[in-house]
Write an enzyme that holds these catalytic residues in place. Structure first.
Site, PDB file in Angstrom:
ATOM      1  N   SER A  56       0.990  -0.829   0.017  1.00 26.28           N
ATOM      2  CA  SER A  56       0.548   0.019  -0.236  1.00 26.28           C
ATOM      3  C   SER A  56       0.884   1.015   0.005  1.00 26.28           C
ATOM      4  CB  SER A  56      -1.271  -0.306   1.336  1.00 26.28           C
ATOM      5  OG  SER A  56      -2.046   1.072   0.535  1.00 26.28           O
TER       6      SER A  56
ATOM      7  N   GLU B 113      -9.014  -5.603  -3.374  1.00 26.91           N
ATOM      8  CA  GLU B 113      -8.178  -4.723  -2.622  1.00 26.91           C
ATOM      9  C   GLU B 113      -9.721  -4.192  -1.591  1.00 26.91           C
ATOM     10  OE1 GLU B 113      -6.063  -3.471  -2.621  1.00 26.91           O
ATOM     11  OE2 GLU B 113      -4.427  -4.551  -4.410  1.00 26.91           O
TER      12      GLU B 113
ATOM     13  N   HIS C  62      -7.395  -5.620   0.064  1.00 33.45           N
ATOM     14  CA  HIS C  62      -6.580  -5.271   0.974  1.00 33.45           C
ATOM     15  C   HIS C  62      -5.827  -5.334   1.781  1.00 33.45           C
ATOM     16  CE1 HIS C  62      -3.115  -1.518  -0.264  1.00 33.45           C
ATOM     17  NE2 HIS C  62      -3.637  -1.045   0.846  1.00 33.45           N
TER      18      HIS C  62
END
Length: 484
Positions: A144, A274, A394
């Site tokens: 990230s 995600e 994510h």
């Protein structure tokens, strides 16, 4: 706050490194402290009797949007990766205003959090042999915001010579948002949140210095504009030259297009879902859903990270709404479309563009994977279900690379998830050692990604090579955000 990191002063006494250092200031239920620039070195084999194993080194930059999380063993436990023959280094870097304050002048040029990462990488070059690591075989990795960091180190003049391979997981700085040369508006907001004047850089910084690091860290919720969006609040900046050592001297897209980057093997990745799970929050809250429906042209650029308050922004918002959500009013039935907007806008398109641009210019191989393993554990469970997951969201790669002890059990042979842990850690270890992520167990050859073949490795219950990941979705973003 406004100062770059300085090397630690050497000492002669024994330093007790058996416990994690403090996390950097942020809203947190665990201790944080301004003195937070620690790194952890993990290994299973030290030099002995004049013999040095000189294992490949894997450096990990933590996730958290440049404003949260840390590199301690709670969130980056080394147990899984240390089953492989490598040295693992995790680290903290300054966050939010303490790490990314940028007023556009000599008082705060910016990027100090990223310069903290460089300081750690320089320390590794000098010291890692003492821990059985090879300073000439360093792989940087990150997730990230950490993945964004990796792509920035690829183009930063400060990072030259400090690494030899790179892994950018679910994050890229080569996305649809512009990289600014200052963030004075965030400095002003920070000032207002803690009761400081906000008219000049000097007044802002002098007043912020009178506030505690905890006050600054705890002010994070005040930077939210819609829900807790934007997910990326602080960005790196292209530093103006005030005589300082500059981390970023040009836009990373421009740098890569012109071949001005480290030519090293790379891996990019995304997860199947995600940030799509955020749609559950939107459709489950009548106020948020109505606000997005009624004010989509204002909300969409905040949530999906592109330019605001321009005619072009209005056109982009109209186009994205029709493509993902149709022409009607938003409702609970819009959850899937809103989810894909979050997945593609925050992470997916930027990662895909990063893979495309680097593979076009890199004289070394670029690899790309999709995490599609639907395990029992996740960073998101469907509200009201207790334990039902929607698939890999994510951060879910990290469940299989690190032992995240506050959230998940430690996987052993009795867990179905154990095989994915073995697969990912072996792929990463092979890449760190050779620059080629091979895995003999599955009889699958992971071919490099190019803008022509668009090949990626799908990591699910099995491994398989696929092409054209989310092709139509990314094609729409590419048409709305064309490159010069």
């Amino acid at each position: 706050m406004e100062s770059p990191p300085r090397p630690v002063i050497p000492w002669n006494l024994t330093y007790d490194a058996t416990k994690d250092g403090y996390a950097c200031p942020q809203p947190s239920s665990w201790p944080t402290y301004e003195d937070c620039l620690f790194l952890n070195v993990y290994t299973t084999k030290l030099p002995r009797h004049g013999r040095n194993p000189k294992r490949p080194v894997l450096v990990y930059f933590h996730a958290g949007g440049f404003y949260s999380v840390d590199g301690t063993s709670k969130f980056a436990g080394p147990e899984y990766l240390l089953d492989q023959e490598l040295v693992l280094v995790t680290l903290n870097y300054r966050l939010a205003s303490l790490g990314f304050l940028s007023t556009g002048d000599s008082l705060a040029p910016g990027n100090n959090g990223l310069k903290d990462q460089v300081a750690a990488m320089r320390w590794i070059q000098v010291n890692i042999e003492s821990f059985g690591g090879d300073p000439n075989s360093v792989t940087i990795s990150g997730y990230s915001a950490g993945g964004m960091s990796v792509t920035l180190h690829m183009v930063s003049p400060m990072s030259k010579g400090l690494f030899h391979k790179a892994i950018a997981m679910s994050g890229s700085a080569l996305a649809q948002w512009a990289i600014p040369d200052h963030q004075f508006h965030l400095a002003q907001r920070q000032a207002r949140l803690v009761g400081c004047p906000d008219d000049t850089s000097l007044k802002i910084i002098n007043c912020l210095k009178t506030k505690t690091a905890k006050e600054l860290g705890d002010s994070l919720p005040g930077f939210s504009e819609y829900r807790s969006d934007p997910i990326i609040k602080w960005k790196p900046v292209i530093e103006k030259d005030f005589g300082q050592e500059r981390f970023l001297v040009e836009d990373p897209v421009t740098a890569v297009q012109n071949g001005r980057f480290r030519h090293v093997p790379m891996i990019f990745s995304v997860t199947r879902e995600e940030f799509s799970y955020l749609a559950y929050t939107i459709v489950g809250n009548d106020t948020l859903l109505e606000e997005m429906d009624r004010e989509f042209e204002r909300v969409a650029p905040i949530a999906f990270l592109y330019e605001r308050d321009t005619e072009r922004s209005k056109t982009i918002s109209e186009n994205l709404r029709e493509f993902y959500l149709g022409r009607g009013s938003l409702s609970t039935a819009s959850r899937n479309g809103i989810g894909k907007l979050y997945a593609d806008g925050v992470i997916g398109f930027g990662s895909q563009r990063g893979a495309m641009l680097f593979s076009d210019k890199n004289n070394q191989s670029v690899y790309y994977y999709l995490l599609d393993y639907h395990g029992r554990y996740s960073h998101f469970y469907i509200p009201g279900s207790n334990d039902v997951t929607i698939g890999p969201v994510h951060h879910d790669d990290l469940i299989y690379l690190f032992y995240v002890s506050p959230l998940f059990p430690k996987f052993n042979e009795s867990y179905p998830e154990y095989q994915t842990t073995k697969t990912l850690t072996k792929l990463f270890a092979k890449f760190a050692a050779t620059g080629k992520p091979t895995n003999e167990m599955d009889n699958v050859h992971w071919d490099p990604f190019t803008s022509m073949n668009k090949q990626y490795l799908r990591i699910g219950d099995t491994l398989e090579m696929k092409r054209n990941l989310f092709e139509e979705r990314y094609k729409r973003w590419k048409s709305l955000f064309p490159l010069k």
